[in-house]
Scaffold this active site. Sequence first.
Site, PDB file in Angstrom:
ATOM      1  N   LYS A  22       0.844  -1.202   0.000  1.00 27.44           N
ATOM      2  CA  LYS A  22       0.000   0.000   0.000  1.00 27.44           C
ATOM      3  C   LYS A  22       0.881   1.256   0.000  1.00 27.44           C
ATOM      4  O   LYS A  22       0.690   2.157  -0.814  1.00 27.44           O
ATOM      5  CB  LYS A  22      -0.902   0.005   1.244  1.00 27.44           C
ATOM      6  N   ASN A  23       1.826   1.304   0.929  1.00 28.57           N
ATOM      7  CA  ASN A  23       2.592   2.543   1.075  1.00 28.57           C
ATOM      8  C   ASN A  23       3.489   2.823  -0.119  1.00 28.57           C
ATOM      9  O   ASN A  23       3.785   3.982  -0.421  1.00 28.57           O
ATOM     10  CB  ASN A  23       3.412   2.513   2.371  1.00 28.57           C
ATOM     11  N   CYS A 118      -4.516  13.515  12.812  1.00 28.30           N
ATOM     12  CA  CYS A 118      -4.683  12.098  12.526  1.00 28.30           C
ATOM     13  C   CYS A 118      -4.746  11.371  13.851  1.00 28.30           C
ATOM     14  O   CYS A 118      -4.137  11.798  14.813  1.00 28.30           O
ATOM     15  CB  CYS A 118      -3.495  11.612  11.708  1.00 28.30           C
ATOM     16  N   ARG A 123       1.365  14.443  13.428  1.00 24.21           N
ATOM     17  CA  ARG A 123       1.824  14.204  12.052  1.00 24.21           C
ATOM     18  C   ARG A 123       1.825  15.455  11.155  1.00 24.21           C
ATOM     19  O   ARG A 123       1.076  15.539  10.175  1.00 24.21           O
ATOM     20  CB  ARG A 123       1.001  13.096  11.399  1.00 24.21           C
ATOM     21  N   ASP A 308       4.517   0.339  12.105  1.00 24.19           N
ATOM     22  CA  ASP A 308       3.294  -0.225  11.527  1.00 24.19           C
ATOM     23  C   ASP A 308       3.076  -1.696  11.915  1.00 24.19           C
ATOM     24  O   ASP A 308       2.060  -2.275  11.549  1.00 24.19           O
ATOM     25  CB  ASP A 308       3.313  -0.100   9.997  1.00 24.19           C
ATOM     26  N   ARG A 400      -8.750  -0.049   4.462  1.00 20.77           N
ATOM     27  CA  ARG A 400      -7.784   0.908   3.896  1.00 20.77           C
ATOM     28  C   ARG A 400      -6.491   0.196   3.539  1.00 20.77           C
ATOM     29  O   ARG A 400      -5.787   0.628   2.626  1.00 20.77           O
ATOM     30  CB  ARG A 400      -7.482   2.014   4.920  1.00 20.77           C
TER      31      ARG A 400
HETATM   32  C1  UD1 Z   1       4.684   6.582   6.451  1.00 19.37           C
HETATM   33  C2  UD1 Z   1       3.721   5.446   6.260  1.00 19.37           C
HETATM   34  C3  UD1 Z   1       3.096   5.026   7.593  1.00 19.37           C
HETATM   35  C4  UD1 Z   1       4.202   4.725   8.604  1.00 19.37           C
HETATM   36  C5  UD1 Z   1       5.193   5.873   8.694  1.00 19.37           C
HETATM   37  C6  UD1 Z   1       6.393   5.559   9.565  1.00 19.37           C
HETATM   38  C7  UD1 Z   1       2.850   5.898   4.040  1.00 19.37           C
HETATM   39  C8  UD1 Z   1       1.683   6.262   3.210  1.00 19.37           C
HETATM   40  N1  UD1 Z   1       2.653   5.885   5.354  1.00 19.37           N
HETATM   41  O1  UD1 Z   1       3.931   7.674   6.964  1.00 19.37           O
HETATM   42  O2  UD1 Z   1       2.311   3.856   7.371  1.00 19.37           O
HETATM   43  O3  UD1 Z   1       3.617   4.530   9.884  1.00 19.37           O
HETATM   44  O4  UD1 Z   1       5.698   6.192   7.381  1.00 19.37           O
HETATM   45  O5  UD1 Z   1       7.037   4.425   9.126  1.00 19.37           O
HETATM   46  O6  UD1 Z   1       3.911   5.564   3.539  1.00 19.37           O
HETATM   47  N2  UD1 Z   1       7.002  14.163  10.826  1.00 19.37           N
HETATM   48  C9  UD1 Z   1       7.164  15.497  11.090  1.00 19.37           C
HETATM   49  N3  UD1 Z   1       7.085  16.385  10.054  1.00 19.37           N
HETATM   50  C10 UD1 Z   1       6.851  15.971   8.774  1.00 19.37           C
HETATM   51  C11 UD1 Z   1       6.694  14.614   8.514  1.00 19.37           C
HETATM   52  C12 UD1 Z   1       6.772  13.717   9.552  1.00 19.37           C
HETATM   53  O7  UD1 Z   1       7.381  15.890  12.224  1.00 19.37           O
HETATM   54  O8  UD1 Z   1       6.782  16.821   7.878  1.00 19.37           O
HETATM   55  C13 UD1 Z   1       7.080  13.189  11.922  1.00 19.37           C
HETATM   56  C14 UD1 Z   1       5.797  12.394  12.106  1.00 19.37           C
HETATM   57  O9  UD1 Z   1       4.869  13.069  12.921  1.00 19.37           O
HETATM   58  C15 UD1 Z   1       6.309  11.124  12.737  1.00 19.37           C
HETATM   59  C16 UD1 Z   1       7.684  10.944  12.079  1.00 19.37           C
HETATM   60  O10 UD1 Z   1       8.038  12.225  11.570  1.00 19.37           O
HETATM   61  O11 UD1 Z   1       6.491  11.306  14.122  1.00 19.37           O
HETATM   62  C17 UD1 Z   1       7.732   9.928  10.962  1.00 19.37           C
HETATM   63  O12 UD1 Z   1       6.683  10.185  10.049  1.00 19.37           O
HETATM   64  P1  UD1 Z   1       6.820   9.848   8.493  1.00 19.37           P
HETATM   65  O13 UD1 Z   1       7.965   8.919   8.287  1.00 19.37           O
HETATM   66  O14 UD1 Z   1       6.791  11.103   7.724  1.00 19.37           O
HETATM   67  O15 UD1 Z   1       5.464   9.069   8.241  1.00 19.37           O
HETATM   68  P2  UD1 Z   1       4.533   9.143   6.968  1.00 19.37           P
HETATM   69  O16 UD1 Z   1       5.368   9.328   5.742  1.00 19.37           O
HETATM   70  O17 UD1 Z   1       3.410  10.058   7.214  1.00 19.37           O
END
Ligand code: UD1
Length: 421
Positions: A22-23, A118, A123, A308, A400
């Site tokens: 999915k991701n 979320c 996030r 995850d 999902r």
């Molecule tokens: C992706 C995955 C999700 C998984 C996560 C961590 C997808 C669609 N989703 O989510 O299933 O749980 O990686 O492996 O691929 N953060 C910030 N600022 C940002 C972005 C992130 O502070 O701009 C923080 C987030 O709140 C979190 C951490 O960084 O604490 C990691 O998040 P991130 O790796 O970005 O997760 P996603 O890409 O949203």
Amino acid sequence: MDSIVIRGGAPLSGSIPIAGAKNACLTLMPATLLTDGPLTLTNAPRLSDIGTMTTLLQSLGAEVSALQGGKVLALSSHEISSMRADYDIVRKMRASILVLGPLLARYGHAEVSLPGGCAIGARPVDLHLRGLEALGAELELRDGYVHAKAPGGLKGAEFEFPLVSVGATENVLMAATLARGTTVLRNAAREPEIADLASCLNAMGAQIEGAGTDTITVQGVESLGGATHPVVVDRIELGTYMLAPAITGGEVECLGGRLDLVGAFAERLDAAGIGVETTERGLKVSRRNGRVSAVDVTTEPFPGFPTDLQAQMMALLCTAEGVSTLEETIFENRFMHAPELMRMGARIDVHGGTARVTGVERLKGAPVMATDLRASVSLILAALAAEGETVVRRVYHLDRGYESVEQKLGAVGATIERVAE
Ligand code: UD1
């Protein structure tokens, strides 16, 4: 709204096919926006999140067709008519922010709604925005939208992510493929989905090196073309189904499974007394003997133990012998499954980002509620091992991210059905 009803207790045996990730698919689909050419994704999973990304891309004017029952996605962005990703779609799925980098890189401007809060934590998307700013984007946050422009086009730059982020790495990587000059991304996420994205982008004509390591170098190119790309196996679905025989006993072969995708997770399973063996078709998993042993788990970016799989691992440890500690370091509010597991007789103490699980001999079936995607499947795993009947409500979360869960588990001997309420 559907529920899933499970009668637990039976050991499972047989094989389960693992779908495409999915991701990975959610970041490969927006890559269509980078090119005029056709992009074909094979091994796509059939999930409602893929439907949401399809709706979003279509709202921008892209053509997205699901072929072979959804296993193949044919995408084309030769006639993009809108640069605005609307709140009504973006709020449903955070990965929608991944259209920002590609739109900006190819068209020089875009408006994308902020995804909003979320259930599993705040996030934010600040890292996505800072990375794009480093490439020369001018950003303004107004009316809940990111208004982005890059009048003279994006320019290659060096950027170090202050925190490892999967989505931000993907967004900035896609944008950098069409930026002028060289981009070096440091402290990049190393998840297999990033390497998969880079391999697709390279097939489209991008020049990316180092994806899968913490330093990615991109030589910007004038334009990208079409490609056909198979979506990498879903390591989270894989890990989830590896836990099924671990929790119930029995032996299940996960078809398409690869140890390199789940190394840290398999190591923790081994410590808990679960055997994982590589076969010609995938990974075979069985419980070695007696009860599972308690183990400690800390979630980390790849190659560490994935956040995850934390909820699903907790379900296993609820019946382990001894006390396990699970530390969640990625998301601040990701133990919402704990109170639901406790309704099934689990003993769990949550303090901030740490959960202490004291294993019990047997869980008991109960009515429970899914709170998010991974939480919902952890309840299903727990129910497979529990005595009596469990009804999991709000399974739209499950849909999902897991295709045909009842069929896949039913085929290895679980008593599981979906009922409409
Ligand atoms: C992706 C995955 C999700 C998984 C996560 C961590 C997808 C669609 N989703 O989510 O299933 O749980 O990686 O492996 O691929 N953060 C910030 N600022 C940002 C972005 C992130 O502070 O701009 C923080 C987030 O709140 C979190 C951490 O960084 O604490 C990691 O998040 P991130 O790796 O970005 O997760 P996603 O890409 O949203």
